[in-house]
Design a protein around this motif. Structure first.
Motif, PDB file in Angstrom:
ATOM      1  N   UNK A 146       1.156  -1.421   0.035  1.00  0.00           N
ATOM      2  CA  UNK A 146      -0.224   0.149  -0.236  1.00  0.00           C
ATOM      3  C   UNK A 146       0.626   1.464   0.067  1.00  0.00           C
ATOM      4  N   UNK A 147       2.350   1.539   0.680  1.00  0.00           N
ATOM      5  CA  UNK A 147       2.799   1.873   0.566  1.00  0.00           C
ATOM      6  C   UNK A 147       3.461   2.865  -0.879  1.00  0.00           C
ATOM      7  N   UNK A 148       3.809   1.712  -1.589  1.00  0.00           N
ATOM      8  CA  UNK A 148       4.529   1.421  -2.705  1.00  0.00           C
ATOM      9  C   UNK A 148       3.396   2.933  -3.776  1.00  0.00           C
ATOM     10  N   UNK A 149       1.344   1.604  -3.665  1.00  0.00           N
ATOM     11  CA  UNK A 149       0.281   2.558  -4.369  1.00  0.00           C
ATOM     12  C   UNK A 149       0.297   4.002  -4.124  1.00  0.00           C
ATOM     13  N   UNK A 150       0.520   4.506  -2.481  1.00  0.00           N
ATOM     14  CA  UNK A 150       0.306   5.264  -2.364  1.00  0.00           C
ATOM     15  C   UNK A 150       1.383   6.763  -2.789  1.00  0.00           C
ATOM     16  N   UNK A 151       2.756   6.135  -2.608  1.00  0.00           N
ATOM     17  CA  UNK A 151       4.236   6.820  -3.065  1.00  0.00           C
ATOM     18  C   UNK A 151       3.322   7.292  -4.518  1.00  0.00           C
ATOM     19  N   UNK A 152       3.226   5.967  -5.512  1.00  0.00           N
ATOM     20  CA  UNK A 152       3.274   6.461  -7.233  1.00  0.00           C
ATOM     21  C   UNK A 152       1.590   7.296  -7.770  1.00  0.00           C
ATOM     22  N   UNK A 153       0.756   7.429  -6.259  1.00  0.00           N
ATOM     23  CA  UNK A 153      -1.043   8.033  -6.625  1.00  0.00           C
ATOM     24  C   UNK A 153       0.406   9.365  -6.474  1.00  0.00           C
ATOM     25  N   UNK A 154       1.082   9.818  -5.448  1.00  0.00           N
ATOM     26  CA  UNK A 154       1.333  10.950  -4.978  1.00  0.00           C
ATOM     27  C   UNK A 154       2.225  11.981  -5.578  1.00  0.00           C
ATOM     28  N   UNK A 155       3.127  10.827  -6.220  1.00  0.00           N
ATOM     29  CA  UNK A 155       4.379  11.396  -7.192  1.00  0.00           C
ATOM     30  C   UNK A 155       4.046  11.532  -8.550  1.00  0.00           C
ATOM     31  N   UNK A 156       2.653  11.456  -8.883  1.00  0.00           N
ATOM     32  CA  UNK A 156       2.168  11.492 -10.385  1.00  0.00           C
ATOM     33  C   UNK A 156       1.324  12.273 -10.105  1.00  0.00           C
ATOM     34  N   UNK A 157       0.568  13.135  -8.737  1.00  0.00           N
ATOM     35  CA  UNK A 157      -0.100  13.959  -8.484  1.00  0.00           C
ATOM     36  C   UNK A 157       0.744  15.209  -9.054  1.00  0.00           C
ATOM     37  N   UNK A 158       2.089  15.084  -8.158  1.00  0.00           N
ATOM     38  CA  UNK A 158       2.970  16.139  -8.303  1.00  0.00           C
ATOM     39  C   UNK A 158       3.146  16.499  -9.952  1.00  0.00           C
ATOM     40  N   UNK A 159       3.482  15.378 -10.498  1.00  0.00           N
ATOM     41  CA  UNK A 159       3.834  15.327 -11.227  1.00  0.00           C
ATOM     42  C   UNK A 159       2.782  15.941 -12.730  1.00  0.00           C
TER      43      UNK A 159
END
Length: 272
Positions: A146-159
């Motif tokens: 779940x941490x990797x998934x949240x990281x992916x969503x957060x970083x993509x949101x930032x991008x």
């Protein structure tokens, strides 16, 4: 194609799916007008469909798979439930979007699709939580995925925020949770191995200093720490956040490979 490989494909693509849908859901809820929601949501749905298709096509014992669906506690049940919810939510969202529906319904369904993708990723992590396996006897594994998934969503949101000049930023809680959940879960996982059974200590040292240490340390440095820096440091380059999202997705695959290598092979998933 081995079953280990198909498990990795589903884990990686479901994580990518949540990164795309999670970032899109956040943008929709916040009223973004510039981010192309249809393209982002469609990409997420395609990635999940591909992962699910590869996994289903490689099943050697479909009767065991179908039997697992009758038990709510199995990871496979949650993988399937989350995938169906995600794909249905995506389909309705796209239909409403192409009809130019300006009500709140499209927002509801894209959030529903993102929730389904998150559940599917959780199902992947739940599949590895097995008290009778020394390397899998910890709920911290679920937190890692779940941490990797949240990281992916957060970083993509930032991008997406920077690429399309939204300048809204992303919520502090999402940055903090995304940056902290993976490291905390990995520390919890390492501690659970070290302080459980003596045999589990051997698994711990195999991951830290043994034959699996290159995978463990590469994952820790590049797939855990780099995305955390992307979320917490004030880095202006828009593509740094995209790099963090890609590394997070790869981190889910690396973590899954590590777990599979440290304990039972894929064909023993249904052994009781």
């Amino acid at each position: 194609m081995s079953k280990d490989f198909t498990l990795l494909v589903f884990g990686v693509l479901s994580t990518l799916c949540y990164g795309l849908l999670g970032s899109s859901a956040l943008a929709v809820v916040r009223g973004s007008a510039r981010i192309p929601q249809k393209e982002v949501v469609s990409s997420g749905a395609v990635s999940l469909a591909l992962g699910a298709g590869v996994s289903l096509a490689s099943l050697g014992h479909p009767e065991l798979f179908l039997g697992a669906l009758s038990h709510f506690g199995t990871g496979i049940f949650w993988e399937l439930f989350g995938s169906i919810l995600c794909l249905l939510g995506t389909a309705v969202f796209l239909v409403l979007s192409f009809r130019d529906d300006e009500s709140t319904a499209p927002k509801v369904f894209v959030v529903l699709a993102a929730a389904g993708a998150f559940i599917a990723v959780g199902g992947v992590g739940r599949s590895f939580v097995m008290p009778w396996r020394l390397a899998w006897a910890s709920w911290s594994i679920l937190g890692g995925f779940l941490g990797f998934a949240l990281n992916s969503a957060a970083c993509l949101s930032l991008f997406l925020d920077r690429y399309f000049d939204e300048f809204r930023g992303i919520p502090v809680w999402l940055k903090g949770l995304g940056a902290a959940l993976c490291p905390v879960s990995l520390i919890w996982y390492a501690a659970s191995l070290e302080f459980s059974a003596p045999e589990a200590g051997e698994i711990f040292f195999r991951a830290i200093t043994g034959d699996m240490s290159p995978v463990f340390w590469t994952m820790t440095v590049f797939c855990v720490l780099v995305p955390a820096v992307c979320l917490t440091a004030r880095l202006k380059n828009r593509y740094v956040a995209l790099l963090g999202a890609v590394l997070s997705v790869l981190g889910a695959g690396a973590f899954q490979y590590l777990l599979l290598s440290l304990d039972a092979p894929a064909w023993q998933f249904f052994v009781r």
